[in-house]
Design a protein around this motif. Structure first.
Motif, mmCIF file in Angstrom:
data_model
loop_
_atom_site.group_PDB
_atom_site.id
_atom_site.type_symbol
_atom_site.label_atom_id
_atom_site.label_comp_id
_atom_site.label_asym_id
_atom_site.label_seq_id
_atom_site.Cartn_x
_atom_site.Cartn_y
_atom_site.Cartn_z
ATOM 1 N N SER A 96 -39.162 5.104 33.172
ATOM 2 C CA SER A 96 -39.465 4.184 32.080
ATOM 3 C C SER A 96 -40.230 4.934 30.998
ATOM 4 C CB SER A 96 -40.343 3.028 32.586
ATOM 5 O OG SER A 96 -39.819 2.448 33.757
ATOM 6 N N THR A 97 -40.126 4.461 29.781
ATOM 7 C CA THR A 97 -40.949 4.999 28.694
ATOM 8 C C THR A 97 -41.392 3.846 27.813
ATOM 9 O OG1 THR A 97 -39.063 5.376 27.199
ATOM 10 C CG2 THR A 97 -39.667 7.186 28.657
ATOM 11 N N ASP A 98 -42.527 3.999 27.171
ATOM 12 C CA ASP A 98 -42.969 2.988 26.224
ATOM 13 C C ASP A 98 -42.008 2.959 25.039
ATOM 14 O OD1 ASP A 98 -45.296 1.989 27.483
ATOM 15 O OD2 ASP A 98 -46.376 3.813 26.945
ATOM 16 N N GLY A 99 -41.645 1.747 24.623
ATOM 17 C CA GLY A 99 -40.763 1.610 23.467
ATOM 18 C C GLY A 99 -39.386 2.215 23.679
ATOM 19 N N GLN A 100 -38.870 2.137 24.896
ATOM 20 C CA GLN A 100 -37.570 2.759 25.196
ATOM 21 C C GLN A 100 -36.438 1.885 24.650
ATOM 22 O OE1 GLN A 100 -35.260 3.382 29.228
ATOM 23 N NE2 GLN A 100 -36.918 4.866 29.146
ATOM 24 N N MET A 101 -35.944 2.239 23.480
ATOM 25 C CA MET A 101 -34.804 1.541 22.906
ATOM 26 C C MET A 101 -33.537 1.904 23.680
ATOM 27 S SD MET A 101 -36.413 -0.103 20.644
ATOM 28 C CE MET A 101 -37.878 -0.077 19.628
ATOM 29 N N ILE A 102 -32.473 1.164 23.451
ATOM 30 C CA ILE A 102 -31.240 1.378 24.207
ATOM 31 C C ILE A 102 -30.727 2.819 24.097
ATOM 32 C CG2 ILE A 102 -28.806 0.718 24.383
ATOM 33 C CD1 ILE A 102 -30.783 -1.283 25.639
ATOM 34 N N PRO A 103 -30.751 3.471 22.914
ATOM 35 C CA PRO A 103 -30.310 4.873 22.878
ATOM 36 C C PRO A 103 -31.160 5.771 23.774
ATOM 37 C CG PRO A 103 -30.409 3.961 20.655
ATOM 38 C CD PRO A 103 -31.056 2.956 21.551
ATOM 39 N N ALA A 104 -32.469 5.498 23.839
ATOM 40 C CA ALA A 104 -33.350 6.302 24.694
ATOM 41 C C ALA A 104 -33.046 6.049 26.167
ATOM 42 C CB ALA A 104 -34.809 5.988 24.390
ATOM 43 N N THR A 105 -32.690 4.819 26.517
ATOM 44 C CA THR A 105 -32.311 4.524 27.898
ATOM 45 C C THR A 105 -31.076 5.334 28.295
ATOM 46 O OG1 THR A 105 -33.204 2.275 27.720
ATOM 47 C CG2 THR A 105 -31.655 2.696 29.506
ATOM 48 N N ARG A 106 -30.108 5.403 27.382
ATOM 49 C CA ARG A 106 -28.913 6.216 27.666
ATOM 50 C C ARG A 106 -29.294 7.678 27.863
ATOM 51 N NH1 ARG A 106 -26.695 9.563 24.515
ATOM 52 N NH2 ARG A 106 -27.493 8.604 22.593
ATOM 53 N N ILE A 107 -30.150 8.207 27.005
ATOM 54 C CA ILE A 107 -30.568 9.607 27.102
ATOM 55 C C ILE A 107 -31.283 9.866 28.427
ATOM 56 C CG2 ILE A 107 -32.141 11.339 26.124
ATOM 57 C CD1 ILE A 107 -31.534 10.047 23.348
ATOM 58 N N MET A 108 -32.156 8.946 28.826
ATOM 59 C CA MET A 108 -32.905 9.127 30.066
ATOM 60 C C MET A 108 -31.983 9.032 31.291
ATOM 61 S SD MET A 108 -35.908 9.856 29.118
ATOM 62 C CE MET A 108 -36.723 9.861 30.714
ATOM 63 N N LEU A 109 -30.978 8.166 31.239
ATOM 64 C CA LEU A 109 -30.046 8.075 32.358
ATOM 65 C C LEU A 109 -29.175 9.324 32.441
ATOM 66 C CD1 LEU A 109 -28.945 6.474 34.709
ATOM 67 C CD2 LEU A 109 -27.418 5.267 33.125
ATOM 68 N N GLU A 110 -28.746 9.841 31.302
ATOM 69 C CA GLU A 110 -27.991 11.099 31.295
ATOM 70 C C GLU A 110 -28.830 12.222 31.908
ATOM 71 O OE1 GLU A 110 -25.224 10.419 27.289
ATOM 72 O OE2 GLU A 110 -27.184 11.395 27.133
ATOM 73 N N TYR A 111 -30.111 12.259 31.537
ATOM 74 C CA TYR A 111 -31.023 13.273 32.075
ATOM 75 C C TYR A 111 -31.132 13.136 33.589
ATOM 76 C CZ TYR A 111 -35.501 15.367 33.370
ATOM 77 O OH TYR A 111 -36.494 16.084 34.002
ATOM 78 N N ALA A 112 -31.359 11.914 34.070
ATOM 79 C CA ALA A 112 -31.499 11.686 35.513
ATOM 80 C C ALA A 112 -30.250 12.136 36.261
ATOM 81 C CB ALA A 112 -31.781 10.209 35.778
ATOM 82 N N ALA A 113 -29.082 11.806 35.714
ATOM 83 C CA ALA A 113 -27.824 12.158 36.383
ATOM 84 C C ALA A 113 -27.643 13.667 36.494
ATOM 85 C CB ALA A 113 -26.653 11.530 35.632
#
Length: 330
Positions: A96-113
């Motif tokens: 999770s991140t503070d202020g995680q907008m939808i584009p940031a959620t996509r970026i974080m999921l790509e990173y996790a994968a």
């Protein structure tokens, strides 16, 4: 002339070296390098950066397979509570991140994968406030540079953190707090201090202390603000926010989960109710794994005791909301 230029270069080099020593050595934002004691003094820094740093310092990180993503509302879903819905072997981590907008959620999921051997379970807890095209910027919002694959994007991502580290208002606020042990009211805009905050680096799980009515922090007016917010709480159906770009990011999120064979739950919370159009798009993308909880537990959400600030619920009510969502889809 040549001597003058050499002197200028020498002074400039000395200044750059001094700034580098301060920014990296002191690291006032705790974002330039790994820290083993994040949040030990109650100062709330960038949870997204802390999460990536601790993740990458974990020798078993590739064995994690389950991730909690989303804006700051997702921080209050405890890993142990979500794990009740997962296999016993699941390894859970907060991205999770503070202020995680939808584009940031996509970026974080790509990173996790990219970082794990197997991506098996994902839950995104967010709100309509985060359904926007842009990534939010600020010292507690910017994503860790390591989540980007492009080296130039990585380099550019460090620059805002350097700028914030050199911000005179932040420096003054942090120095005053370090010396006095108290947060001066004039610095509250620049430094968020929550005494009693607990942090589990192995999960990137942050438990923020509240401002109960008998708290020593009552002078901040936080609890009074929570009471006022709850008294005026209304559910508002907002105009459509899903633009073509946001929809593309949402579909990319679903595609990442599908590609890895991972379960994906998308939980929508808080007081902004999606329009019929947006609700339909969420349903089309996530199917029965889309959970619109914006109209649930209204009476509880009007109780000030369930909030630690004007936007965020304590884990107990967050757990009940997520329980209701996940139980309905089983």
């Amino acid at each position: 002339m040549a001597r003058f230029l050499l002197k200028c270069l020498a002074y400039a080099a000395a200044l750059v070296a001094l700034v580098a020593v301060y920014v990296y050595g002191c690291d006032p934002l705790r974002v330039m390098r790994w820290h083993s004691d994040c949040y030990s003094d109650g100062v709330i820094t960038n949870i997204g950066v802390a999460g990536v740093e601790n993740f990458e310092h974990n020798p078993d990180r590739r064995r994690f397979d389950s991730f909690i993503l989303g804006s700051s509302v997702s921080k209050n879903l405890l890993a142990a509570e979500w794990k009740r819905y997962l296999p016993d072997s699941a390894r859970v981590y907060h991205l999770s991140t503070d202020g995680q907008m939808i584009p940031a959620t996509r970026i974080m999921l790509e990173y996790a994968a990219r970082q794990v051997d197997s991506l098996r379970h994902v839950i995104i807890v967010t709100s309509m406030w985060s359904v926007k095209e842009d990534v939010l910027h600020g010292n507690v919002f910017d994503l860790h540079p390591h989540v980007y694959t492009d080296p130039y994007r990585r380099l550019a991502a460090w620059l805002p953190f350097i700028g914030w580290s050199l911000n005179r208002n932040y420096i003054a606020a942090k120095l005053d707090y370090d010396l006095s042990g108290f947060q001066a009211p004039k610095f509250r805009h620049w430094l968020d201090v929550r005494p009693g905050t607990r942090y589990d680096a192995s999960l990137n799980e942050l438990l923020i202390s509240g401002y109960a009515s008998d708290s020593v922090d009552i002078g901040s007016g936080m609890y009074a603000g929570i009471q006022k917010m709850c008294a005026s709480l209304r559910l508002n159906t907002i105009p459509s926010r899903i633009t073509p770009k946001v929809e593309a990011d949402l579909r990319a999120i679903a595609a990442i989960a599908d590609r890895h064979g991972a379960t994906l739950d998308f939980v929508l919370v808080n007081n902004e109710v999606p329009s019929a159009r947006d609700d339909s798009i969420f349903c089309d993308i996530f199917g029965r794994r889309y959970h619109n909880m914006t109209t649930a537990f209204v009476a509880d959400r009007r109780n000030p005791a369930n909030y630690y600030d004007k936007s965020h619920l304590f884990p107990e009510l967050t757990t009940r909301i997520v329980d209701a969502a996940l139980s309905a889809s089983e």
